[in-house]
Design an enzyme around this catalytic site. Sequence first.
Site, PDB file in Angstrom:
ATOM      1  N   HIS A 249       3.566  -5.483   2.262  1.00 14.31           N
ATOM      2  CA  HIS A 249       2.122  -6.066   2.674  1.00 14.31           C
ATOM      3  C   HIS A 249       1.374  -6.825   1.893  1.00 14.31           C
ATOM      4  O   HIS A 249       2.162  -6.960   1.375  1.00 14.31           O
ATOM      5  CB  HIS A 249       1.292  -4.143   2.935  1.00 14.31           C
ATOM      6  CG  HIS A 249       1.665  -3.611   1.500  1.00 14.31           C
ATOM      7  ND1 HIS A 249       2.592  -3.094   0.597  1.00 14.31           N
ATOM      8  CD2 HIS A 249       0.691  -2.732   0.491  1.00 14.31           C
ATOM      9  CE1 HIS A 249       2.703  -2.712  -0.418  1.00 14.31           C
ATOM     10  NE2 HIS A 249       1.221  -2.420  -0.748  1.00 14.31           N
TER      11      HIS A 249
ATOM     12  N   HIS B  43      -1.080  -5.948   0.050  1.00 14.99           N
ATOM     13  CA  HIS B  43      -1.621  -5.331  -1.949  1.00 14.99           C
ATOM     14  C   HIS B  43      -1.431  -6.312  -3.123  1.00 14.99           C
ATOM     15  O   HIS B  43      -0.075  -7.005  -2.905  1.00 14.99           O
ATOM     16  CB  HIS B  43      -1.301  -4.387  -2.339  1.00 14.99           C
ATOM     17  CG  HIS B  43      -2.283  -3.515  -1.401  1.00 14.99           C
ATOM     18  ND1 HIS B  43      -2.667  -1.692  -1.216  1.00 14.99           N
ATOM     19  CD2 HIS B  43      -3.627  -4.381  -0.689  1.00 14.99           C
ATOM     20  CE1 HIS B  43      -3.339  -1.740  -0.235  1.00 14.99           C
ATOM     21  NE2 HIS B  43      -3.911  -2.497  -0.105  1.00 14.99           N
TER      22      HIS B  43
ATOM     23  N   ASP C 187      -0.268  -6.401  -5.582  1.00  9.29           N
ATOM     24  CA  ASP C 187       1.176  -6.163  -6.874  1.00  9.29           C
ATOM     25  C   ASP C 187       2.188  -6.406  -5.913  1.00  9.29           C
ATOM     26  O   ASP C 187       3.683  -5.968  -6.397  1.00  9.29           O
ATOM     27  CB  ASP C 187       1.140  -4.322  -7.321  1.00  9.29           C
ATOM     28  CG  ASP C 187       1.021  -3.003  -6.474  1.00  9.29           C
ATOM     29  OD1 ASP C 187      -0.041  -3.852  -5.646  1.00  9.29           O
ATOM     30  OD2 ASP C 187       1.424  -2.743  -6.523  1.00  9.29           O
ATOM     31  N   HIS C 188       2.093  -6.467  -4.639  1.00  8.06           N
ATOM     32  CA  HIS C 188       3.710  -6.884  -3.727  1.00  8.06           C
ATOM     33  C   HIS C 188       3.505  -8.317  -3.419  1.00  8.06           C
ATOM     34  O   HIS C 188       5.153  -7.928  -2.820  1.00  8.06           O
ATOM     35  CB  HIS C 188       3.393  -5.391  -2.257  1.00  8.06           C
ATOM     36  CG  HIS C 188       3.318  -4.259  -3.036  1.00  8.06           C
ATOM     37  ND1 HIS C 188       5.045  -3.948  -2.888  1.00  8.06           N
ATOM     38  CD2 HIS C 188       2.264  -3.632  -3.680  1.00  8.06           C
ATOM     39  CE1 HIS C 188       4.198  -2.174  -3.506  1.00  8.06           C
ATOM     40  NE2 HIS C 188       2.737  -2.373  -3.523  1.00  8.06           N
TER      41      HIS C 188
ATOM     42  N   HIS D  31      -0.316   3.681   5.001  1.00 10.33           N
ATOM     43  CA  HIS D  31      -0.579   2.886   4.128  1.00 10.33           C
ATOM     44  C   HIS D  31      -1.874   2.634   4.477  1.00 10.33           C
ATOM     45  O   HIS D  31      -2.634   2.812   5.610  1.00 10.33           O
ATOM     46  CB  HIS D  31      -0.395   2.046   3.883  1.00 10.33           C
ATOM     47  CG  HIS D  31      -0.633   1.828   1.658  1.00 10.33           C
ATOM     48  ND1 HIS D  31      -0.952   2.614   0.833  1.00 10.33           N
ATOM     49  CD2 HIS D  31      -0.809   0.448   1.086  1.00 10.33           C
ATOM     50  CE1 HIS D  31      -1.327   2.569  -0.063  1.00 10.33           C
ATOM     51  NE2 HIS D  31      -1.056   0.910   0.026  1.00 10.33           N
TER      52      HIS D  31
ATOM     53  N   ASP E 248       4.907   1.111  -0.488  1.00  8.22           N
ATOM     54  CA  ASP E 248       3.301   2.322  -0.518  1.00  8.22           C
ATOM     55  C   ASP E 248       3.195   3.152   1.166  1.00  8.22           C
ATOM     56  O   ASP E 248       2.849   2.177   1.380  1.00  8.22           O
ATOM     57  CB  ASP E 248       1.831   1.120  -0.650  1.00  8.22           C
ATOM     58  CG  ASP E 248       2.504   0.741  -2.004  1.00  8.22           C
ATOM     59  OD1 ASP E 248       3.588   0.708  -2.831  1.00  8.22           O
ATOM     60  OD2 ASP E 248       1.429   0.529  -2.397  1.00  8.22           O
TER      61      ASP E 248
ATOM     62  N   HIS F 235       8.094   1.991  -8.427  1.00  7.35           N
ATOM     63  CA  HIS F 235       6.405   2.129  -8.470  1.00  7.35           C
ATOM     64  C   HIS F 235       5.910   2.994  -9.345  1.00  7.35           C
ATOM     65  O   HIS F 235       5.138   3.673  -8.041  1.00  7.35           O
ATOM     66  CB  HIS F 235       6.477   2.316  -6.483  1.00  7.35           C
ATOM     67  CG  HIS F 235       5.203   1.584  -6.392  1.00  7.35           C
ATOM     68  ND1 HIS F 235       3.623   2.409  -6.203  1.00  7.35           N
ATOM     69  CD2 HIS F 235       4.270   0.035  -6.430  1.00  7.35           C
ATOM     70  CE1 HIS F 235       2.603   1.921  -5.814  1.00  7.35           C
ATOM     71  NE2 HIS F 235       2.819   0.309  -5.744  1.00  7.35           N
TER      72      HIS F 235
END
Length: 299
Positions: free
Chosen positions: A61, A63, A65-66, A133, A196, A254
């Site tokens: 996805h 976000h 941090d990914h 998520h 996530d 994570h």
Amino acid sequence: MRELVVLGTASQVPTRTRNHNGYLLLWDGRGYLFDPGEGTQRQLTYAGVSATQVHHICLTHVHGDHCYGLPGVLSRMVLDGVTHPVHLHYPAGGEETVRALVSVATPGLDLHLHPHGAAGEVAPGLEVRPLHHRVETYGYRLVEPDGRTLLPHRLASAGLSGPDVGRLQREGRLGDVTLEDVSVPRRGQRFALVMDTAPCAGAEELAEGAHLLVAESTFADEDAELAREYLHLTAGQAGALAAAGGVRTLLLTHFSSRYADLTVLRDQAEATAGGAAVVVAHDLDRVPMPRRREVRPPS
């Protein structure tokens, strides 16, 4: 060679010892880079692996941090002279963000964009399933085709050796002897990555029969209310996911920055993981794919 190189294990906030996400799966000469968060280019250097080894980049996805490490990785691949095609897989709902990230990378890479919006195969052997998520999210699974394991005593009984064995494998029959006569079924190895998500059917499908399951373990069980609020897994839920899927090895990652000591997360996952071995991931770890169990031919 089949092994996972852990590049980062932090969730939203990195720490002094945990970089943002990043996982490089090396699989028979191809590299699959999952969720390159900030600092991934530097982590590749620390891990002793090269951006030239990457053939597929897979985002669960968008976000930050990914995915915020994506431009740096793409630029490094150009700098290092990568000429092979690179395939970028991501949820269709993240199209605008992905194109913005790609636009600031150094041009010159043979990059192919592959958005997906449903469960299915997105590249040979590479499958996705929807997760639950706060934005559109998919987990990934890499599946080796099932095959057969040859049994030496049956080959000897059939009088087969040398080049005849290879011919039998290619053609399926040699005279009166079939491949099934001298072998037993062998299930292909399976790697799965579940980031996530709250518990959901997609996560269960990804985990089913996995030799190695990489699963988020953002919260401890006592913080289950936070996990429900932000749609993440607790350690106990990650363990239960592995148990339900008959997973061989569960790799936890994570982690929330609130946990300096990860022992509690490992213990909680082990309590629910059934027969799965539970391993806590640390930055720069190298985790080999678990070996197949010994074949036991019928008597």
